[in-house]
Design a protein around this motif. Sequence first.
Motif, PDB file in Angstrom:
ATOM      1  N   GLN A   1      -4.112   1.185 -24.403  1.00  0.00           N
ATOM      2  CA  GLN A   1      -4.159   0.545 -25.927  1.00  0.00           C
ATOM      3  C   GLN A   1      -4.266  -1.206 -25.403  1.00  0.00           C
ATOM      4  O   GLN A   1      -4.864  -1.788 -25.925  1.00  0.00           O
ATOM      5  CB  GLN A   1      -2.906   0.624 -26.415  1.00  0.00           C
ATOM      6  N   GLY A   2      -3.594  -1.318 -24.088  1.00  0.00           N
ATOM      7  CA  GLY A   2      -3.847  -2.730 -23.603  1.00  0.00           C
ATOM      8  C   GLY A   2      -5.259  -3.174 -23.201  1.00  0.00           C
ATOM      9  O   GLY A   2      -5.817  -4.441 -23.693  1.00  0.00           O
ATOM     10  N   VAL A   3      -5.866  -2.098 -22.676  1.00  0.00           N
ATOM     11  CA  VAL A   3      -7.245  -2.534 -22.181  1.00  0.00           C
ATOM     12  C   VAL A   3      -8.255  -2.590 -23.566  1.00  0.00           C
ATOM     13  O   VAL A   3      -9.194  -3.539 -23.628  1.00  0.00           O
ATOM     14  CB  VAL A   3      -7.648  -1.556 -21.213  1.00  0.00           C
ATOM     15  N   VAL A   4      -7.816  -1.541 -24.503  1.00  0.00           N
ATOM     16  CA  VAL A   4      -8.688  -1.543 -25.682  1.00  0.00           C
ATOM     17  C   VAL A   4      -8.554  -3.100 -26.408  1.00  0.00           C
ATOM     18  O   VAL A   4      -9.517  -3.794 -26.696  1.00  0.00           O
ATOM     19  CB  VAL A   4      -8.387  -0.500 -26.462  1.00  0.00           C
ATOM     20  N   GLU A   5      -7.267  -3.481 -26.465  1.00  0.00           N
ATOM     21  CA  GLU A   5      -7.090  -4.612 -27.121  1.00  0.00           C
ATOM     22  C   GLU A   5      -7.649  -5.942 -26.467  1.00  0.00           C
ATOM     23  O   GLU A   5      -8.082  -6.847 -27.043  1.00  0.00           O
ATOM     24  CB  GLU A   5      -5.602  -4.948 -27.041  1.00  0.00           C
ATOM     25  N   GLN A   6      -7.590  -5.973 -25.063  1.00  0.00           N
ATOM     26  CA  GLN A   6      -8.435  -6.836 -24.229  1.00  0.00           C
ATOM     27  C   GLN A   6      -9.908  -6.930 -24.784  1.00  0.00           C
ATOM     28  O   GLN A   6     -10.467  -7.665 -24.704  1.00  0.00           O
ATOM     29  CB  GLN A   6      -8.148  -6.889 -22.886  1.00  0.00           C
TER      30      GLN A   6
END
Length: 100
Positions: free
Chosen positions: A66-71
């Motif tokens: 989720q963190g990578v997608v949000e970035q």
Amino acid sequence: MPSNRIAAIAASGVNAATVRAEAAASNLANLQTPGAPRLEVVQQEVPGGGVEARARMSAERPDAVQGVVEQRVALYTLKANMVTLKIVDEMLGQALNAKA
């Protein structure tokens, strides 16, 4: 729509993308921190155009995917709004050249 309003709306998008990128970076940095909450970004429409964004703590734990997608979302949102600002700048330059 006047170009200054378009620029203001795009600038608010740049600010929102920055808040999203900072929250995602914090979430990724805290993956191994016990008890660290996930930051989530809340966006709200601003009267007259644009968006206001703020990060708030969530009850959920940070998640790497989720963190990578949000970035990525923040990056693409930033790029789109920067292109809009560039186009407004070019339009204003052409208008000034036409009046000169």
